[in-house]
Design a protein around this motif. Structure first.
Motif, PDB file in Angstrom:
ATOM      1  N   SER A  64      -7.851  14.176   3.663  1.00  0.00           N
ATOM      2  CA  SER A  64      -8.066  13.579   2.345  1.00  0.00           C
ATOM      3  C   SER A  64      -8.389  12.095   2.498  1.00  0.00           C
ATOM      4  CB  SER A  64      -6.828  13.757   1.466  1.00  0.00           C
ATOM      5  OG  SER A  64      -5.731  13.117   2.051  1.00  0.00           O
ATOM      6  N   ILE A  65      -9.051  11.564   1.495  1.00  0.00           N
ATOM      7  CA  ILE A  65      -9.337  10.128   1.440  1.00  0.00           C
ATOM      8  C   ILE A  65      -8.820   9.600   0.108  1.00  0.00           C
ATOM      9  CG2 ILE A  65     -11.076   8.319   1.604  1.00  0.00           C
ATOM     10  CD1 ILE A  65     -12.881  10.261   3.091  1.00  0.00           C
ATOM     11  N   HIS A  66      -7.987   8.589   0.206  1.00  0.00           N
ATOM     12  CA  HIS A  66      -7.404   7.929  -0.963  1.00  0.00           C
ATOM     13  C   HIS A  66      -8.185   6.669  -1.271  1.00  0.00           C
ATOM     14  CE1 HIS A  66      -3.468   9.866  -1.618  1.00  0.00           C
ATOM     15  NE2 HIS A  66      -3.400   9.060  -2.656  1.00  0.00           N
ATOM     16  N   PHE A  67      -8.563   6.483  -2.524  1.00  0.00           N
ATOM     17  CA  PHE A  67      -9.269   5.275  -2.936  1.00  0.00           C
ATOM     18  C   PHE A  67      -8.370   4.511  -3.896  1.00  0.00           C
ATOM     19  CE2 PHE A  67     -12.304   8.575  -1.938  1.00  0.00           C
ATOM     20  CZ  PHE A  67     -13.233   7.923  -1.148  1.00  0.00           C
ATOM     21  N   ILE A  80      -9.093   1.974   1.313  1.00  0.00           N
ATOM     22  CA  ILE A  80      -9.668   3.298   1.555  1.00  0.00           C
ATOM     23  C   ILE A  80      -8.908   3.890   2.733  1.00  0.00           C
ATOM     24  CG2 ILE A  80     -11.762   4.567   2.205  1.00  0.00           C
ATOM     25  CD1 ILE A  80     -13.329   2.293   0.706  1.00  0.00           C
ATOM     26  N   LYS A  81      -8.121   4.926   2.420  1.00  0.00           N
ATOM     27  CA  LYS A  81      -7.146   5.452   3.381  1.00  0.00           C
ATOM     28  C   LYS A  81      -7.496   6.880   3.752  1.00  0.00           C
ATOM     29  CE  LYS A  81      -2.167   6.321   3.611  1.00  0.00           C
ATOM     30  NZ  LYS A  81      -0.909   6.261   2.849  1.00  0.00           N
ATOM     31  N   ASP A  82      -7.630   7.155   5.040  1.00  0.00           N
ATOM     32  CA  ASP A  82      -7.955   8.520   5.458  1.00  0.00           C
ATOM     33  C   ASP A  82      -6.820   9.140   6.260  1.00  0.00           C
ATOM     34  OD1 ASP A  82      -8.336   8.163   8.419  1.00  0.00           O
ATOM     35  OD2 ASP A  82      -9.994   6.873   7.781  1.00  0.00           O
ATOM     36  N   VAL A 143      -8.427   1.102   5.586  1.00  0.00           N
ATOM     37  CA  VAL A 143      -9.227  -0.122   5.652  1.00  0.00           C
ATOM     38  C   VAL A 143      -9.072  -0.818   4.299  1.00  0.00           C
ATOM     39  CG1 VAL A 143     -11.533  -1.122   5.949  1.00  0.00           C
ATOM     40  CG2 VAL A 143     -10.820   0.854   7.322  1.00  0.00           C
ATOM     41  N   PHE A 144      -8.737  -2.110   4.353  1.00  0.00           N
ATOM     42  CA  PHE A 144      -8.536  -2.917   3.157  1.00  0.00           C
ATOM     43  C   PHE A 144      -9.597  -4.009   3.097  1.00  0.00           C
ATOM     44  CE2 PHE A 144      -4.387  -1.488   4.536  1.00  0.00           C
ATOM     45  CZ  PHE A 144      -3.680  -1.199   3.378  1.00  0.00           C
TER      46      PHE A 144
END
Ligand code: ATP
Ligand code: MG
Length: 158
Positions: A64-67, A80-82, A143-144
Motif C-alpha cells: 500500500s501507499i499512504h499519501f 508518501i509512505k510505502d 519520503v517527506f
C-alpha cells in the motif's frame, strides 16, 4: 502559479491510481480545505511523480501507499509512505545524490538512472523546502518534503 495544493496533489494521485499496473492500495489522508501555495506546478508535479514512481517501483504486489498532507503554521508537509523493500540505513543519506542507486543488482532489474530524487531535491530546495526519507529495511519507506506556506488564510501576501 497560485494553486490549491490539496487539489493538485489529489489529481496527481488519481493519475497514478488509474494507470497503475500493480495491485497496490492507495490510501489518502488529505485535508478537506484548500491550501493555496505559490509554486512552480510543473516542477512540483515532477517531484511528486518521481516519489510515487519510486514507491510503486520498489513495492511488491499487495502493498500500500499512504499519501499524507499536513499543514503547520509556516509550511506544508507531504509524506508518501510505502510498504516496499525499504532502504538500509547506510544508504539512506545518499539516495538524493546524483546517479546513486542502492545496489547494483537491484538497480539493473528495476531500470532507471538514479536521478529522480537528486532532481527532486534541487526543485524542492529551489522552492525553499526540505526533502528527506525514513526507512526500515524490509518494511517500507517514507519520503517527506515541505513547501513554505507563503500565503495567509485569505490568500493574501504577507
Ligand atoms: P530514476 O528515478 O532516475 O528513474 P531511480 O528510481 O533508481 O532512477 P531515484 O529515484 O533517485 O533513482 O532513487 C535513488 C535510489 O533510491 C533508487 O535506485 C532506490 O535504490 C532507492 N529508492 C528510492 N525510493 C525508494 C523507495 N520508495 N523504496 C526503496 N528504495 C527506494
Ligand atoms: Mg526514481
Amino acid at each position: 502559479d497560485f494553486v490549491d495544493f490539496v487539489k493538485m496533489f489529489d489529481r496527481i494521485i488519481n493519475r497514478f491510481e488509474m494507470s497503475k499496473s500493480k495491485n497496490v492500495e492507495f490510501i489518502r489522508e488529505l485535508p478537506h480545505t484548500p491550501i493555496y501555495l505559490e509554486i512552480d506546478t510543473d516542477k512540483i508535479t515532477q517531484v511528486i511523480d518521481n516519489i510515487i514512481s519510486n514507491a510503486l517501483k520498489y513495492s511488491p504486489d499487495g502493498g500500500s501507499i499512504h499519501f499524507k498532507l499536513n499543514l503547520s503554521e509556516d509550511e506544508v508537509v507531504v509524506e508518501i509512505k510505502d510498504t516496499g523493500m525499504g532502504i538500509p540505513p547506510k544508504n539512506l543519506d545518499h539516495i538524493f545524490d546524483r546517479f546513486y542507486r542502492v545496489d547494483k543488482a537491484r538497480a539493473r532489474s528495476m531500470g532507471g538512472t538514479g536521478l529522480g530524487l537528486a532532481i527532486s531535491k534541487e526543485m524542492i530546495n529551489a522552492h525553499g523546502g526540505r526533502i528527506w526519507a525514513e526507512s526500515v529495511e524490509g518494511k517500507g519507506t517514507s519520503v517527506f518534503f515541505t513547501l513554505p506556506n507563503n500565503a495567509d488564510e485569505d490568500g493574501e501576501w504577507e
